[in-house]
Structure formats: structure tokens, C-alpha cells
Design a protein around this motif. Structure first.
Motif, PDB file in Angstrom:
ATOM      1  N   GLN A  40     -67.313  16.008 -42.650  1.00 44.15           N
ATOM      2  CA  GLN A  40     -66.624  17.361 -41.898  1.00 44.15           C
ATOM      3  C   GLN A  40     -67.290  18.494 -42.308  1.00 44.15           C
ATOM      4  O   GLN A  40     -67.994  18.702 -43.411  1.00 44.15           O
ATOM      5  N   LEU A  41     -67.080  19.344 -41.223  1.00 49.41           N
ATOM      6  CA  LEU A  41     -67.948  20.619 -41.189  1.00 49.41           C
ATOM      7  C   LEU A  41     -67.773  21.302 -42.444  1.00 49.41           C
ATOM      8  O   LEU A  41     -68.396  21.953 -42.996  1.00 49.41           O
ATOM      9  N   TRP A  42     -66.460  21.401 -42.899  1.00 47.37           N
ATOM     10  CA  TRP A  42     -66.145  22.126 -44.150  1.00 47.37           C
ATOM     11  C   TRP A  42     -66.867  21.674 -45.732  1.00 47.37           C
ATOM     12  O   TRP A  42     -66.854  22.392 -46.363  1.00 47.37           O
ATOM     13  N   HIS A  43     -67.346  20.580 -45.565  1.00 49.28           N
ATOM     14  CA  HIS A  43     -68.082  19.963 -46.567  1.00 49.28           C
ATOM     15  C   HIS A  43     -69.399  20.908 -46.833  1.00 49.28           C
ATOM     16  O   HIS A  43     -69.981  20.960 -48.126  1.00 49.28           O
ATOM     17  N   LEU A  44     -69.842  21.844 -45.731  1.00 51.47           N
ATOM     18  CA  LEU A  44     -71.167  22.540 -46.048  1.00 51.47           C
ATOM     19  C   LEU A  44     -70.716  23.577 -47.139  1.00 51.47           C
ATOM     20  O   LEU A  44     -71.723  24.127 -47.709  1.00 51.47           O
ATOM     21  N   ASN A  45     -69.449  23.910 -47.477  1.00 51.56           N
ATOM     22  CA  ASN A  45     -69.223  25.078 -48.582  1.00 51.56           C
ATOM     23  C   ASN A  45     -68.892  24.271 -49.895  1.00 51.56           C
ATOM     24  O   ASN A  45     -68.216  24.958 -50.687  1.00 51.56           O
ATOM     25  N   GLY A  46     -69.072  22.917 -49.936  1.00 55.52           N
ATOM     26  CA  GLY A  46     -68.526  22.378 -51.098  1.00 55.52           C
ATOM     27  C   GLY A  46     -67.340  21.547 -50.927  1.00 55.52           C
ATOM     28  O   GLY A  46     -67.128  21.093 -49.966  1.00 55.52           O
TER      29      GLY A  46
ATOM     30  N   ILE B  31     -56.439  18.771 -53.294  1.00 53.76           N
ATOM     31  CA  ILE B  31     -56.742  17.929 -52.143  1.00 53.76           C
ATOM     32  C   ILE B  31     -57.062  19.277 -51.112  1.00 53.76           C
ATOM     33  O   ILE B  31     -56.537  20.571 -51.177  1.00 53.76           O
ATOM     34  N   PRO B  32     -57.890  19.240 -49.974  1.00 49.58           N
ATOM     35  CA  PRO B  32     -58.182  20.158 -49.014  1.00 49.58           C
ATOM     36  C   PRO B  32     -57.255  20.231 -47.988  1.00 49.58           C
ATOM     37  O   PRO B  32     -56.492  19.173 -47.635  1.00 49.58           O
ATOM     38  N   ILE B  33     -56.496  21.300 -47.723  1.00 47.15           N
ATOM     39  CA  ILE B  33     -55.632  21.412 -46.705  1.00 47.15           C
ATOM     40  C   ILE B  33     -56.203  22.549 -45.781  1.00 47.15           C
ATOM     41  O   ILE B  33     -56.414  23.685 -45.975  1.00 47.15           O
ATOM     42  N   LYS B  34     -55.960  22.074 -44.509  1.00 46.59           N
ATOM     43  CA  LYS B  34     -56.549  23.052 -43.256  1.00 46.59           C
ATOM     44  C   LYS B  34     -55.550  24.440 -43.315  1.00 46.59           C
ATOM     45  O   LYS B  34     -54.509  24.235 -43.370  1.00 46.59           O
ATOM     46  N   ARG B  35     -56.251  25.361 -43.311  1.00 47.15           N
ATOM     47  CA  ARG B  35     -55.379  26.698 -43.384  1.00 47.15           C
ATOM     48  C   ARG B  35     -54.704  26.976 -42.052  1.00 47.15           C
ATOM     49  O   ARG B  35     -55.275  26.573 -40.881  1.00 47.15           O
ATOM     50  N   THR B  36     -53.457  27.450 -42.216  1.00 43.29           N
ATOM     51  CA  THR B  36     -52.605  27.768 -40.900  1.00 43.29           C
ATOM     52  C   THR B  36     -52.697  29.288 -40.919  1.00 43.29           C
ATOM     53  O   THR B  36     -52.555  30.055 -41.611  1.00 43.29           O
ATOM     54  N   LYS B  37     -53.321  29.467 -39.418  1.00 42.56           N
ATOM     55  CA  LYS B  37     -53.461  30.813 -39.144  1.00 42.56           C
ATOM     56  C   LYS B  37     -52.357  31.331 -38.390  1.00 42.56           C
ATOM     57  O   LYS B  37     -51.556  30.835 -37.626  1.00 42.56           O
ATOM     58  N   GLU B  38     -52.279  32.647 -38.169  1.00 43.50           N
ATOM     59  CA  GLU B  38     -51.317  33.365 -37.169  1.00 43.50           C
ATOM     60  C   GLU B  38     -51.260  32.745 -35.870  1.00 43.50           C
ATOM     61  O   GLU B  38     -50.332  32.545 -35.204  1.00 43.50           O
ATOM     62  N   GLU B  39     -52.641  32.522 -35.176  1.00 40.59           N
ATOM     63  CA  GLU B  39     -52.829  32.242 -34.052  1.00 40.59           C
ATOM     64  C   GLU B  39     -52.350  30.796 -33.736  1.00 40.59           C
ATOM     65  O   GLU B  39     -51.712  30.398 -32.666  1.00 40.59           O
ATOM     66  N   ASP B  40     -52.198  30.069 -34.896  1.00 42.76           N
ATOM     67  CA  ASP B  40     -51.772  28.361 -34.823  1.00 42.76           C
ATOM     68  C   ASP B  40     -50.285  28.739 -34.758  1.00 42.76           C
ATOM     69  O   ASP B  40     -49.704  27.822 -33.794  1.00 42.76           O
ATOM     70  N   LEU B  41     -49.552  29.531 -35.244  1.00 39.96           N
ATOM     71  CA  LEU B  41     -48.160  29.714 -35.173  1.00 39.96           C
ATOM     72  C   LEU B  41     -47.773  30.077 -33.744  1.00 39.96           C
ATOM     73  O   LEU B  41     -46.779  29.876 -33.194  1.00 39.96           O
ATOM     74  N   LEU B  42     -48.457  30.933 -33.287  1.00 40.46           N
ATOM     75  CA  LEU B  42     -48.172  31.607 -31.759  1.00 40.46           C
ATOM     76  C   LEU B  42     -48.425  30.584 -30.956  1.00 40.46           C
ATOM     77  O   LEU B  42     -47.665  30.712 -29.864  1.00 40.46           O
TER      78      LEU B  42
END
Length: 330
Positions: free
Chosen positions: A25-31, A38-49
Motif C-alpha cells: 500500500q502507498l503509505w508503506h513508503l513512509n514506514g 494499527i493503521p487508520i486512514k485519516r478522516t479529513k474535512e473534505e471527507d465529511l463534506l
């Protein structure tokens, strides 16, 4: 938490040598995440909108309307799901396993989606229809992009709240794996006429507590859906389904051009069409078995279709998918 047992006969050694043994997965590039997290995908303001409300974010597969309102009912008639799938029914099942090749279908409208999944359903005779599903999807409405992403989903109340993706509601799926993120982008994916990237999924009832467990590949024990979420899945499942699904938001009477799977019809076969293979179900003795009989379903075969086969390299397999709108699917 760990499952009390795995199904007997479990092996991922029967997959082809071209299969990927690691999920990237792409986030593995950062470790990687540290132990005890556990990894949890960040929820952003635009996601809620993008959601109709904060409470509905990540929950609804389709817009929900009061069907007594004739104007809204008219909208429902053009908001359709299209499926191309293989299913088994009639017996009591306690899990399923399958291998799926991953693609990046193109989506016409932001509110549409395209997914491929293996799913198990409970008794559908009442309002407490339960279902569990997992695999990969493209869903702008949930993720805000058109990447192919790993997902898990459950529904517990038929067409009321519908259910929840990944870790976006509580109570819901309980993740225990620190290496793979539900909702994380998959890379690489299959290439038409080129390399095929496969994912291996297992869902099973894994202990005396009645929880339903999810494993991806031969090493990624992802977590479980607690038994307390369900009514009709409290003991067993029927039917089991494998296949693809898209949302068809018709405009001016035209079918969507949202693609299912690889965009190719199943008749184009290996390296072009999407496929499932090594279809198995878990019986009452906790043994994985190939289905003796299965049926196919395609809501509109001129738009998306499915065809079964059985040969040495693809035990209990089928091809499925399609482009959506085309000269035969206006």
C-alpha cells in the motif's frame, strides 16, 4: 484477540507463481506502524463534506429516501446497482475463501462506485438482513479519489442504515493487524495484457464467540466483525456470493459508463478480464470445500457479464465484468 481456529484444509500454496505474496500500500513508503497499534486512514474535512451528515460518513452504500415520497421514489428507479456474480445457496455456510485479481475501473460519476468482493449473507426473509463483504473497490464518495482500495463492509439491518465500511463506525469491524490499512490504496494492480496482481481473502466464523474473522493472504490476519453486530448471521450464512457490483446513476436514460473489474467482458479471458478463482466455502465441520454447484447472475449481460469455467489452473473460477455503456448497452 485471535480466532480459536482456522478452517481445515486452508492453504494459499495453490495459487499461481505469478501471484504477489506481499500486499503493498502507498503509505508503506513512509514506514510501518509500531507494535500495539494499527493503521487508520485519516478522516479529513473534505471527507465529511461529501457525506450527507457526519453520522452517515462511511455508512451508506446508496442514498436513503422515504419511498412514500413519489418524487424521491422516481429517483430510486434510476439509481440502480448492477451485479455480475456467482453464488451458492441452500446449505449452511461458515465462511468462504477466494482469489481475486485487482484492477482500477474508471468511474463516471463521483457518487457511483465499482467493487469486487466475496460476501456472505444471513437470512433475507425479514428486516434483519445481515451481510459481510471484503475485497477491493473504487469509491470517490467514501475516499475522495479514484484509487483502488482494500475494504471491509458489514450490514446489519437490511435497507435501513445499510452498514459501515472499514473502521468508520463503532461498534463495527475490530482490526488487529498493524501492517495493512483498510481503505488503503493498493499498488501495484493488474495490467491489461500484462502482469496480474492477485489478492487472497478468507472470511470465516473463527471461534466459540461467534465472531466472523477476515484474513488477507497467508499472513495478514486483519481482525473480526463481533458476533454482537448480527442477528441472521449469528450462527451461519446462506447464500455466499462472489463477483462485481457498480452503481448506475442513469442520466437522460443512458446507462453509466462506470466500469466493472477490468472494463473487459469475461469472454476476453485471462490477462484482460477480471476473475475469481479457487472458490471455497466452509462447511459445518469447519472444512473448506469447493462448491458442488453454483449459479450465475448478471442483471444486464450487455453491460456487465459473468461466465463460469473449470480447468486445472483455475479451480472453480469465473470471469466477470464489462464497460457499462456501449452500443449494446445504451
Amino acid at each position: 484477540m485471535r480466532p480459536s481456529f482456522h478452517p481445515e484444509g486452508l492453504s494459499f500454496d495453490d495459487v499461481s507463481s505469478k501471484s504477489e505474496s506481499e500486499i503493498t500500500q502507498l503509505w508503506h513508503l513512509n514506514g510501518m506502524c509500531p507494535e500495539e497499534t494499527i493503521p487508520i486512514k485519516r478522516t479529513k474535512e473534505e471527507d465529511l463534506l461529501r457525506a450527507s451528515s457526519v453520522a452517515n460518513y462511511g455508512r451508506n452504500k446508496y442514498p436513503q429516501f422515504d419511498t412514500t415520497d413519489t418524487n424521491k421514489t422516481a429517483f430510486l428507479e434510476v439509481q440502480l446497482n448492477r451485479s455480475a456474480l456467482v453464488f451458492v445457496t441452500g446449505d449452511k455456510y461458515y465462511g468462504t475463501k477466494a482469489t481475486i485479481n485487482a484492477w482500477k475501473p474508471q468511474i463516471q460519476e463521483q457518487v457511483e462506485f465499482s467493487l469486487s468482493q466475496l460476501s456472505i449473507l444471513g437470512d433475507n426473509t425479514g428486516r434483519e438482513l445481515n451481510s459481510i463483504g471484503a475485497s477491493w473497490m473504487v469509491n470517490y464518495n467514501v475516499y475522495g479519489d479514484y484509487n483502488t482500495r482494500l475494504f471491509a463492509f458489514f450490514s446489519k439491518d437490511s435497507n435501513q442504515i445499510i452498514g459501515c465500511y472499514n473502521l468508520l463506525c463503532s461498534p463495527g469491524f475490530v482490526q488487529i493487524n498493524r501492517e495493512i490499512a483498510l481503505g488503503g490504496s493498493l499498488n501495484p494492480i493488474s495490467v491489461s495484457a500484462g502482469s496480474q496482481y492477485e489478492l487472497h481473502f478468507l472470511i470465516w466464523k473463527g471461534g466459540g464467540g461467534g465472531d466472523w474473522w477476515l484474513q488477507v493472504g497467508n499472513k495478514y490476519l486483519m481482525g473480526y466483525w463481533p458476533a454482537s453486530l448480527f442477528v441472521s448471521l449469528s450462527e451461519s450464512a446462506s447464500p455466499i456470493q462472489w463477483g462485481g457490483e457498480v452503481t448506475n446513476l442513469q442520466k437522460n436514460g443512458e446507462h453509466t459508463s462506470t466500469q466493472m473489474g477490468s472494463d473487459h467482458f469475461p469472454e476476453e479471458w485471462y490477462r484482460r478480464a477480471s476473475y475469481f478463482k479457487n472458490l471455497q466455502s466452509v462447511d459445518g465441520s469447519n472444512v473448506l470445500r469447493f462448491p458442488k454447484y453454483s449459479a450465475i447472475f448478471a442483471r444486464n449481460s450487455n453491460c456487465y457479464n459473468v461466465t463460469k469455467g473449470n480447468q486445472a489452473d483455475f479451480i472453480n473460477f469465473f470471469y466477470y465484468g464489462g464497460p457499462g455503456r456501449n452500443p449494446n448497452c445504451p
